[in-house]
Design a protein around this motif. Structure first.
Motif, short mmCIF file in Angstrom:
data_model
loop_
_atom_site.label_atom_id
_atom_site.label_comp_id
_atom_site.label_asym_id
_atom_site.label_seq_id
_atom_site.Cartn_x
_atom_site.Cartn_y
_atom_site.Cartn_z
N GLY A 143 2.86 -9.89 6.53
CA GLY A 143 1.55 -9.24 6.52
C GLY A 143 1.61 -7.84 7.08
O GLY A 143 0.66 -7.07 6.98
N GLY A 144 2.76 -7.48 7.68
CA GLY A 144 2.94 -6.14 8.22
C GLY A 144 3.82 -5.29 7.32
O GLY A 144 4.41 -5.76 6.34
N SER A 145 3.93 -4.02 7.65
CA SER A 145 4.76 -3.11 6.85
C SER A 145 6.24 -3.35 7.16
O SER A 145 6.59 -3.95 8.18
N PHE A 146 7.11 -2.90 6.28
CA PHE A 146 8.55 -3.10 6.47
C PHE A 146 9.32 -2.01 5.75
O PHE A 146 8.82 -1.35 4.83
N ASN A 147 10.55 -1.82 6.20
CA ASN A 147 11.45 -0.85 5.60
C ASN A 147 12.27 -1.55 4.53
O ASN A 147 13.06 -2.45 4.82
N MET A 148 12.09 -1.15 3.28
CA MET A 148 12.77 -1.80 2.16
C MET A 148 14.29 -1.65 2.25
O MET A 148 15.03 -2.51 1.76
N GLY A 194 4.93 -7.55 -5.48
CA GLY A 194 3.76 -7.66 -4.60
C GLY A 194 3.75 -6.67 -3.46
O GLY A 194 2.93 -6.81 -2.54
N ALA A 195 4.65 -5.68 -3.44
CA ALA A 195 4.72 -4.70 -2.35
C ALA A 195 4.20 -3.35 -2.82
O ALA A 195 4.38 -2.95 -3.98
N TYR A 196 3.58 -2.63 -1.91
CA TYR A 196 3.01 -1.32 -2.20
C TYR A 196 3.68 -0.29 -1.29
O TYR A 196 3.79 -0.49 -0.08
N GLN A 197 4.13 0.82 -1.89
CA GLN A 197 4.83 1.84 -1.13
C GLN A 197 3.85 2.62 -0.26
O GLN A 197 2.79 3.04 -0.71
N ASP A 208 -3.96 -1.37 -0.60
CA ASP A 208 -4.54 -0.25 0.16
C ASP A 208 -5.97 -0.54 0.58
O ASP A 208 -6.39 -0.15 1.68
N LEU A 209 -6.74 -1.20 -0.26
CA LEU A 209 -8.15 -1.45 0.01
C LEU A 209 -8.37 -2.30 1.25
O LEU A 209 -9.38 -2.14 1.95
N TYR A 210 -7.41 -3.18 1.55
CA TYR A 210 -7.59 -4.11 2.66
C TYR A 210 -6.65 -3.85 3.83
O TYR A 210 -6.71 -4.55 4.84
N ARG A 211 -5.77 -2.87 3.70
CA ARG A 211 -4.81 -2.61 4.76
C ARG A 211 -5.52 -2.12 6.01
O ARG A 211 -6.42 -1.30 5.96
N GLY A 212 -5.09 -2.63 7.14
CA GLY A 212 -5.73 -2.27 8.41
C GLY A 212 -6.85 -3.20 8.80
O GLY A 212 -7.45 -3.03 9.87
N THR A 213 -7.18 -4.15 7.94
CA THR A 213 -8.20 -5.14 8.24
C THR A 213 -7.62 -6.54 8.09
O THR A 213 -6.53 -6.72 7.54
N PRO A 217 -8.74 -10.81 0.28
CA PRO A 217 -8.99 -11.96 -0.60
C PRO A 217 -7.97 -13.07 -0.41
O PRO A 217 -6.88 -12.87 0.14
N GLN A 218 -8.32 -14.24 -0.92
CA GLN A 218 -7.46 -15.40 -0.77
C GLN A 218 -6.13 -15.21 -1.48
O GLN A 218 -5.09 -15.70 -1.01
N HIS A 219 -6.14 -14.50 -2.61
CA HIS A 219 -4.89 -14.35 -3.35
C HIS A 219 -3.84 -13.58 -2.55
O HIS A 219 -2.63 -13.74 -2.75
N VAL A 220 -4.29 -12.73 -1.60
CA VAL A 220 -3.35 -12.02 -0.74
C VAL A 220 -2.70 -13.01 0.23
O VAL A 220 -1.49 -12.96 0.47
N ASP A 221 -3.51 -13.92 0.79
CA ASP A 221 -2.95 -14.96 1.67
C ASP A 221 -1.95 -15.83 0.92
O ASP A 221 -0.91 -16.21 1.47
#
Length: 251
Positions: A143-148, A194-197, A208-213, A217-221
């Motif tokens: 659920g957190g960011s990571f270095n590819m 499923g990853a966003y740069q 991006d819409l939900y990052r930081g919160t 939506p359930q599909h993200v979980d």
């Protein structure tokens, strides 16, 4: 005191010896010998023996016992033959079980070729257990960011270790390698979809819409759980493969 396993093994061992004695055992020879004696002993001798037994019993008892007239001794022959056949069959069955047990316990272990050992050492050099890829599989919260870039060792394994030159001669070792490759490939494929740069090599699986919160939506979980499960499975298969290989090659 004996533990339960020791008691169980003792009962099993002595039970097997009692039910299936070796033919060299005196009891086995006694059974077969009794059958042979019944077959070879003529009726007059049997009469003498039976009379001696009755006379001995009469000397030590108040009553007087008598013995019925002997019938034809064909029944004795049949009885003796049955005893002999049973003794021999019992011994043959015992020998069979001993052979099967010996075959199982002494079955040679699979021989590993020197080429397999070299290939396994190459795998450990390219995809070691202390790599950043393995660390991410074991510890990262998706659920957190990571270095590819931290997954480079894993990507190299997926890219280069699905060729004929990277197959092991050992069927068991090769099966574990294939299983590891499949789950690693599945993980990286789903992660890439499923990853966003964010910037540079940094990525996130949260849109991006939900990052930081924490309100997404359930599909993200569902996606995060799938990635987490695949990461755990990749680590478990990696560990199983490495431990198995090190045990076989003693390295």
């Amino acid at each position: 005191m004996f533990n339960k396993q020791e008691i169980k093994d003792g009962v099993k061992e002595y039970g097997k010896r009692w039910l299936f004695p070796d033919f060299t055992n005196k009891v086995t020879w006694l059974v077969v010998g009794a059958g042979v004696t019944i077959l070879l002993t003529p009726t007059p001798l049997k009469v003498l023996f039976y009379n001696w037994v009755l006379d001995t019993a009469n000397l030590n008892s108040v009553g007087h016992f008598t013995f019925a007239d002997l019938k034809p001794d064909s029944a004795d022959y049949i009885f003796g033959a049955v005893i002999i056949v049973a003794g021999l069959a019992h011994n043959i069955l015992n020998r069979y079980f001993l052979y099967k047990e010996k075959t199982i316990t002494e079955q040679p272990t699979e021989a590993f070729s020197p080429a397999d050992k070299l290939l396994f050492e190459k795998f450990l050099a390219e995809f070691p257990s202390n790599s950043s890829s393995i660390h991410m599989l074991k510890h990262h919260d998706w659920g957190g960011s990571f270095n590819m870039d931290y997954l480079n060792d894993m990507e190299k394994f997926v890219t280069e270790w699905n060729t004929l030159e990277r197959e092991f001669h050992s069927e068991e070792l090769e099966e574990k390698r294939k299983s590891l490759w499949v789950v690693c490939d599945d993980f990286l494929t789903k992660l890439s979809l499923g990853a966003y740069q964010l910037h540079g090599p940094m990525y996130s699986c949260i849109p991006d819409l939900y990052r930081g919160t924490d309100n997404w939506p359930q599909h993200v979980d569902v996606k995060l759980k799938e990635l987490s499960d695949l990461a755990d499975q990749s680590w478990e298969m990696y560990r199983d493969f490495v431990q198995f290989g090190r045990k076989q090659f003693r390295c």
